[in-house]
Design a protein around this motif. Structure first.
Motif, PDB file in Angstrom:
ATOM      1  N   SER A   1      -6.750  -8.978  -7.428  1.00  0.00           N
ATOM      2  CA  SER A   1      -5.462  -9.528  -7.850  1.00  0.00           C
ATOM      3  C   SER A   1      -4.352  -9.100  -6.882  1.00  0.00           C
ATOM      4  CB  SER A   1      -5.122  -9.060  -9.259  1.00  0.00           C
ATOM      5  OG  SER A   1      -4.722  -7.706  -9.248  1.00  0.00           O
TER       6      SER A   1
ATOM      7  N   ASP B   1      -1.481  -7.931  -7.758  1.00  0.00           N
ATOM      8  CA  ASP B   1      -0.934  -6.648  -8.219  1.00  0.00           C
ATOM      9  C   ASP B   1      -1.746  -5.474  -7.691  1.00  0.00           C
ATOM     10  OD1 ASP B   1       1.142  -7.812  -9.622  1.00  0.00           O
ATOM     11  OD2 ASP B   1       0.161  -7.647 -11.580  1.00  0.00           O
TER      12      ASP B   1
ATOM     13  N   ASP C   1      -1.266  -5.115  -3.881  1.00  0.00           N
ATOM     14  CA  ASP C   1       0.038  -4.511  -3.614  1.00  0.00           C
ATOM     15  C   ASP C   1       0.014  -3.024  -3.922  1.00  0.00           C
ATOM     16  OD1 ASP C   1       2.934  -4.797  -2.949  1.00  0.00           O
ATOM     17  OD2 ASP C   1       3.154  -4.150  -5.039  1.00  0.00           O
ATOM     18  N   PHE C   2      -0.546  -2.653  -5.076  1.00  0.00           N
ATOM     19  CA  PHE C   2      -0.617  -1.248  -5.469  1.00  0.00           C
ATOM     20  C   PHE C   2      -1.350  -0.417  -4.424  1.00  0.00           C
ATOM     21  CE2 PHE C   2      -3.441   1.914  -7.587  1.00  0.00           C
ATOM     22  CZ  PHE C   2      -2.480   2.884  -7.827  1.00  0.00           C
TER      23      PHE C   2
ATOM     24  N   HIS D   1       8.015  -2.966  -5.484  1.00  0.00           N
ATOM     25  CA  HIS D   1       6.611  -2.578  -5.603  1.00  0.00           C
ATOM     26  C   HIS D   1       6.547  -1.496  -6.665  1.00  0.00           C
ATOM     27  CE1 HIS D   1       5.773  -4.593  -1.763  1.00  0.00           C
ATOM     28  NE2 HIS D   1       6.883  -4.017  -1.325  1.00  0.00           N
TER      29      HIS D   1
ATOM     30  N   TRP E   1       4.155   2.180 -11.236  1.00  0.00           N
ATOM     31  CA  TRP E   1       2.763   2.231 -11.669  1.00  0.00           C
ATOM     32  C   TRP E   1       2.579   3.447 -12.568  1.00  0.00           C
ATOM     33  CZ3 TRP E   1       3.689   2.479  -6.197  1.00  0.00           C
ATOM     34  CH2 TRP E   1       3.724   1.224  -5.580  1.00  0.00           C
TER      35      TRP E   1
ATOM     36  N   VAL F   1      -2.390  -1.222 -13.530  1.00  0.00           N
ATOM     37  CA  VAL F   1      -1.412  -1.081 -12.452  1.00  0.00           C
ATOM     38  C   VAL F   1       0.005  -1.405 -12.923  1.00  0.00           C
ATOM     39  CG1 VAL F   1      -2.998  -1.385 -10.531  1.00  0.00           C
ATOM     40  CG2 VAL F   1      -1.927  -3.394 -11.555  1.00  0.00           C
ATOM     41  N   ARG F   2       0.125  -1.689 -14.191  1.00  0.00           N
ATOM     42  CA  ARG F   2       1.455  -1.884 -14.784  1.00  0.00           C
ATOM     43  C   ARG F   2       1.668  -0.814 -15.851  1.00  0.00           C
ATOM     44  NH1 ARG F   2       4.042  -6.670 -13.393  1.00  0.00           N
ATOM     45  NH2 ARG F   2       2.668  -8.143 -12.379  1.00  0.00           N
TER      46      ARG F   2
END
Length: 144
Positions: free
Chosen positions: A2, A4, A7-8, A40, A43, A142-143
């Motif tokens: 994904s 996300d 990016d993480f 960004h 997290w 990651v959220r």
């Protein structure tokens, strides 16, 4: 993978390259080329800790501590007396801190510890860093 997650993991690598203090890592970062302000993160600190632990165990990062500026009221940590001559945390102290992301705060000495790439980490290709953590990372939130 994904967007996300991509990016993480990319940002985690950048934060290690920049030797960001642990208290900053879960907050993420903001890119501001030409005023676009791309955000960004943030997290979960526990997710960040899992990735840093994997890289630490691989020997690709170390952790060091430099005293915060004078006048900062930082809660001390017992590992400060066990720092190496160049300020690195002893292995057992580094493992313990990476297991306790709740100590990664501005107010606690643990939050001011900074990851850095070791010689092995510098020689390891970026792709290998990501391959090493991807299976685990897919199962992490990651959220926040």
């Amino acid at each position: 993978m994904s967007a996300d997650l991509t990016d993480f993991l990319s940002q985690m690598e950048i934060l290690v390259l920049e030797e960001a203090p642990l208290y900053e890592i879960p907050q993420g970062s903001i890119d501001d080329p030409a005023g676009s302000a791309r955000r960004h993160g943030p997290w979960p600190a526990s997710t960040c800790a899992v990735i840093l632990r994997l890289w630490y165990r691989a020997g690709w990062i170390g952790l060091y501590f430099r005293d915060p500026p004078s006048g900062w009221n930082v809660i001390p940590a017992p590992w400060r007396s066990r720092l190496t001559g160049d300020g690195d945390l002893a292995a057992h102290d580094a493992h313990a801190l990476l297991e306790q992301p709740e100590r990664w705060t501005l107010e606690h000495a643990g939050g001011h510890v900074q990851p850095y790439r070791t010689v092995d980490g510098e020689m390891t290709p970026r792709e290998q860093w990501l391959e090493h953590v991807i299976t685990t990372a897919r199962n992490l939130p990651v959220r926040p």
